[in-house]
Write a protein that holds these residues in place. Structure first.
Motif, PDB file in Angstrom:
ATOM      1  N   LEU A 241      10.646 -21.385  40.926  1.00 61.46           N
ATOM      2  CA  LEU A 241      10.419 -20.518  42.076  1.00 61.46           C
ATOM      3  C   LEU A 241      11.718 -19.778  42.363  1.00 61.46           C
ATOM      4  O   LEU A 241      12.777 -20.400  42.534  1.00 61.46           O
ATOM      5  N   ASP A 242      11.639 -18.451  42.395  1.00 59.61           N
ATOM      6  CA  ASP A 242      12.807 -17.611  42.631  1.00 59.61           C
ATOM      7  C   ASP A 242      12.754 -16.989  44.024  1.00 59.61           C
ATOM      8  O   ASP A 242      11.672 -16.756  44.581  1.00 59.61           O
ATOM      9  N   TRP A 243      13.928 -16.700  44.540  1.00 58.30           N
ATOM     10  CA  TRP A 243      14.074 -16.028  45.835  1.00 58.30           C
ATOM     11  C   TRP A 243      14.695 -14.655  45.590  1.00 58.30           C
ATOM     12  O   TRP A 243      15.811 -14.547  45.094  1.00 58.30           O
ATOM     13  N   VAL A 244      13.953 -13.608  45.917  1.00 62.48           N
ATOM     14  CA  VAL A 244      14.407 -12.236  45.712  1.00 62.48           C
ATOM     15  C   VAL A 244      14.571 -11.580  47.076  1.00 62.48           C
ATOM     16  O   VAL A 244      13.685 -11.666  47.931  1.00 62.48           O
ATOM     17  N   ARG A 245      15.704 -10.924  47.271  1.00 59.33           N
ATOM     18  CA  ARG A 245      15.970 -10.275  48.559  1.00 59.33           C
ATOM     19  C   ARG A 245      17.043  -9.210  48.367  1.00 59.33           C
ATOM     20  O   ARG A 245      17.698  -9.145  47.319  1.00 59.33           O
ATOM     21  N   ALA A 246      17.214  -8.377  49.387  1.00 57.06           N
ATOM     22  CA  ALA A 246      18.232  -7.332  49.356  1.00 57.06           C
ATOM     23  C   ALA A 246      19.522  -7.855  49.969  1.00 57.06           C
ATOM     24  O   ALA A 246      19.515  -8.436  51.053  1.00 57.06           O
ATOM     25  N   GLU A 247      20.619  -7.670  49.246  1.00 65.08           N
ATOM     26  CA  GLU A 247      21.949  -7.958  49.767  1.00 65.08           C
ATOM     27  C   GLU A 247      22.725  -6.649  49.851  1.00 65.08           C
ATOM     28  O   GLU A 247      22.233  -5.597  49.431  1.00 65.08           O
ATOM     29  N   THR A 248      23.923  -6.694  50.380  1.00 64.36           N
ATOM     30  CA  THR A 248      24.684  -5.460  50.582  1.00 64.36           C
ATOM     31  C   THR A 248      24.973  -4.728  49.274  1.00 64.36           C
ATOM     32  O   THR A 248      25.092  -3.501  49.252  1.00 64.36           O
ATOM     33  N   ASP A 249      25.072  -5.471  48.186  1.00 66.68           N
ATOM     34  CA  ASP A 249      25.383  -4.835  46.901  1.00 66.68           C
ATOM     35  C   ASP A 249      24.164  -4.692  46.000  1.00 66.68           C
ATOM     36  O   ASP A 249      24.294  -4.487  44.795  1.00 66.68           O
ATOM     37  N   GLY A 250      22.964  -4.819  46.572  1.00 67.20           N
ATOM     38  CA  GLY A 250      21.753  -4.599  45.785  1.00 67.20           C
ATOM     39  C   GLY A 250      20.778  -5.758  45.874  1.00 67.20           C
ATOM     40  O   GLY A 250      20.911  -6.658  46.714  1.00 67.20           O
ATOM     41  N   ILE A 251      19.790  -5.725  45.000  1.00 63.75           N
ATOM     42  CA  ILE A 251      18.762  -6.767  44.978  1.00 63.75           C
ATOM     43  C   ILE A 251      19.303  -7.999  44.265  1.00 63.75           C
ATOM     44  O   ILE A 251      19.844  -7.910  43.164  1.00 63.75           O
ATOM     45  N   GLU A 252      19.163  -9.146  44.911  1.00 68.75           N
ATOM     46  CA  GLU A 252      19.618 -10.412  44.339  1.00 68.75           C
ATOM     47  C   GLU A 252      18.418 -11.306  44.041  1.00 68.75           C
ATOM     48  O   GLU A 252      17.450 -11.339  44.800  1.00 68.75           O
ATOM     49  N   ARG A 253      18.512 -12.032  42.943  1.00 66.98           N
ATOM     50  CA  ARG A 253      17.464 -12.979  42.560  1.00 66.98           C
ATOM     51  C   ARG A 253      18.112 -14.335  42.298  1.00 66.98           C
ATOM     52  O   ARG A 253      19.015 -14.448  41.474  1.00 66.98           O
ATOM     53  N   THR A 254      17.646 -15.347  43.016  1.00 65.57           N
ATOM     54  CA  THR A 254      18.212 -16.691  42.906  1.00 65.57           C
ATOM     55  C   THR A 254      17.126 -17.669  42.482  1.00 65.57           C
ATOM     56  O   THR A 254      16.017 -17.654  43.032  1.00 65.57           O
ATOM     57  N   ARG A 255      17.452 -18.499  41.537  1.00 69.13           N
ATOM     58  CA  ARG A 255      16.532 -19.557  41.123  1.00 69.13           C
ATOM     59  C   ARG A 255      16.624 -20.690  42.139  1.00 69.13           C
ATOM     60  O   ARG A 255      17.588 -21.454  42.157  1.00 69.13           O
ATOM     61  N   LEU A 256      15.625 -20.797  42.995  1.00 66.60           N
ATOM     62  CA  LEU A 256      15.664 -21.806  44.049  1.00 66.60           C
ATOM     63  C   LEU A 256      15.334 -23.195  43.528  1.00 66.60           C
ATOM     64  O   LEU A 256      16.007 -24.174  43.861  1.00 66.60           O
ATOM     65  N   ALA A 257      14.260 -23.291  42.744  1.00 66.74           N
ATOM     66  CA  ALA A 257      13.792 -24.625  42.364  1.00 66.74           C
ATOM     67  C   ALA A 257      12.991 -24.589  41.078  1.00 66.74           C
ATOM     68  O   ALA A 257      12.340 -23.593  40.764  1.00 66.74           O
ATOM     69  N   ASP A 258      13.063 -25.685  40.353  1.00 69.19           N
ATOM     70  CA  ASP A 258      12.093 -25.999  39.315  1.00 69.19           C
ATOM     71  C   ASP A 258      11.193 -27.083  39.904  1.00 69.19           C
ATOM     72  O   ASP A 258      11.662 -27.931  40.678  1.00 69.19           O
ATOM     73  N   TYR A 259       9.927 -27.076  39.521  1.00 73.92           N
ATOM     74  CA  TYR A 259       9.034 -28.069  40.116  1.00 73.92           C
ATOM     75  C   TYR A 259       7.824 -28.320  39.232  1.00 73.92           C
ATOM     76  O   TYR A 259       7.482 -27.511  38.365  1.00 73.92           O
ATOM     77  N   ASP A 260       7.211 -29.453  39.464  1.00 69.15           N
ATOM     78  CA  ASP A 260       5.961 -29.781  38.798  1.00 69.15           C
ATOM     79  C   ASP A 260       4.878 -28.836  39.310  1.00 69.15           C
ATOM     80  O   ASP A 260       4.810 -28.568  40.517  1.00 69.15           O
ATOM     81  N   PRO A 261       4.026 -28.290  38.431  1.00 68.21           N
ATOM     82  CA  PRO A 261       3.016 -27.324  38.882  1.00 68.21           C
ATOM     83  C   PRO A 261       2.116 -27.837  39.999  1.00 68.21           C
ATOM     84  O   PRO A 261       1.586 -27.041  40.776  1.00 68.21           O
ATOM     85  N   HIS A 262       1.959 -29.155  40.084  1.00 70.59           N
ATOM     86  CA  HIS A 262       1.128 -29.723  41.145  1.00 70.59           C
ATOM     87  C   HIS A 262       1.965 -30.344  42.261  1.00 70.59           C
ATOM     88  O   HIS A 262       1.436 -31.064  43.108  1.00 70.59           O
ATOM     89  N   GLY A 263       3.272 -30.074  42.268  1.00 70.04           N
ATOM     90  CA  GLY A 263       4.116 -30.505  43.372  1.00 70.04           C
ATOM     91  C   GLY A 263       4.555 -31.950  43.351  1.00 70.04           C
ATOM     92  O   GLY A 263       5.087 -32.447  44.349  1.00 70.04           O
ATOM     93  N   ALA A 264       4.385 -32.652  42.230  1.00 70.38           N
ATOM     94  CA  ALA A 264       4.745 -34.073  42.179  1.00 70.38           C
ATOM     95  C   ALA A 264       6.248 -34.288  42.302  1.00 70.38           C
ATOM     96  O   ALA A 264       6.690 -35.346  42.756  1.00 70.38           O
TER      97      ALA A 264
END
Length: 343
Positions: free
Chosen positions: A314-337
């Motif tokens: 799951l990635d977090w994409v947002r605008a920062e002062t120097d442009g669009i930033e993309r951060t890898r927030l988490a890896d996870y089991d597809p069913h949330g285990a």
């Protein structure tokens, strides 16, 4: 029909170790290349995940015929299921051909809209993370929400082993292991301004047929997932989430326009984009990044390719002062285990 037999073979590999019944059935369909069963499966439109859809359709119909010999192999239908044996596949084949008309109709009109409630275990810290970076309550917009059960993430209780958070009095408890990192797990969920989902074919939690279809999409061996789903349906029926029937490109702008421009928006999609054409994914990304330039908008987005195995991100994409930033927030089991926090 080599492409279809390959699809069943791949599904069997995926199901191995997770649901022995489904792995066995899918492997036999692929190995036998039975023209009658493959012809039935081909009733599904080309853009559907055919093996999963066929098995879900059989599961849905079998719940209405618990006396059929095939039911003896389904933990979701009988209290004392048999392990797959030499009689299992013949019973499956007989059921499919005997109930072909009803199964064919389901293949044509239904989709694999699995509403994995336990996936909220990654959304809870992810939305808390976004909320900590904005001013004011979040307007959450989910793309491809199915029945919208994950939109109700703030109405569930979460047990991460060392921490229990969320709605303490909820009938829904989602257990998930924290495998790494330090996810933000506030005692109370982030405040919301509003919540809405956009789906081509949203499911209605108050409709018995739709609820039964959601249950049929849960693999027979996944008893914990089925219990969580039933509890979440109970919660949702008291105050159903708002769902808009529409296209994620054509109808998303109107949904966003309903939110005041000074209210922070978080667009969410977990395991949806892998079913969307690459060109549409690119257009969606372009539209959302344009919106980030004119309003406080954040995007929690899942993967477009699920070939990486039993872990998704799951990635977090947002605008920062120097442009669009993309951060890898988490890896996870597809069913949330489990959740592996990476930020």
């Amino acid at each position: 029909m080599p492409a279809l037999t390959d699809a069943f073979r791949s599904f069997a590999d995926w199901a191995e170790g997770s649901d022995p019944l489904y792995a066995n059935l899918a492997r036999r369909v692929a190995a036998d290349a039975d023209p009658d069963l493959l012809a039935l499966a081909e009733s599904a439109p080309e853009d559907r995940a055919t093996p999963n859809l066929l098995l879900a359709a059989v599961h849905y119909r079998l719940a209405r015929r618990p006396d059929h010999p095939l039911a003896a192999y389904y933990p979701s239908v009988t209290d004392d299921p048999r392990a797959p044996d030499d009689d299992c596949y013949p019973a499956f084949r007989a059921f499919c051909l005997d109930d072909a008309d009803a199964i064919r109709q389901l293949l044509r009109c239904r989709r694999t809209q699995t509403n994995s409630v336990r996936r909220s275990a990654v959304l809870y810290p992810a939305l808390a993370h976004v909320a900590a970076h904005v001013d004011g309550p979040l307007a959450v917009v989910e793309l491809g929400p199915s029945a919208g059960l994950n939109l109700l993430f703030d109405r569930y209780r979460y047990d991460y082993g060392d921490r229990v958070v969320g709605a303490a009095d909820s009938p829904v408890t989602i257990a998930s292991e924290t495998r790494g990192g330090d996810p933000p797990l506030p005692a109370d969920p982030p405040a919301l301004h509003s919540r809405v989902g956009v789906d081509l074919n949203p499911l209605d939690v108050t409709d018995d047929a739709d609820a039964d279809w959601l249950r049929a999409l849960v693999w027979p061996a996944h008893e914990d997932r089925r219990a969580v789903l039933d509890a979440a349906l109970t919660v949702a029926r008291t105050d159903p989430p708002r769902l808009v029937a529409g296209d994620l490109l054509e109808d998303l702008p109107a949904v966003l326009d309903e939110v005041p421009e000074d209210v922070p928006v978080c667009v969410v999609n977990t395991l949806v984009l892998y079913q969307v054409p690459e060109a549409v994914c690119a257009e969606l990304e372009g539209y959302l990044t344009e919106q980030m330039a004119r309003r406080p908008l954040h995007w929690l987005t899942g993967e477009t390719d699920l070939s990486g195995g039993d872990s998704v991100r799951l990635d977090w994409v947002r605008a920062e002062t120097d442009g669009i930033e993309r951060t890898r927030l988490a890896d996870y089991d597809p069913h949330g285990a489990w959740v592996d926090w990476r930020a």
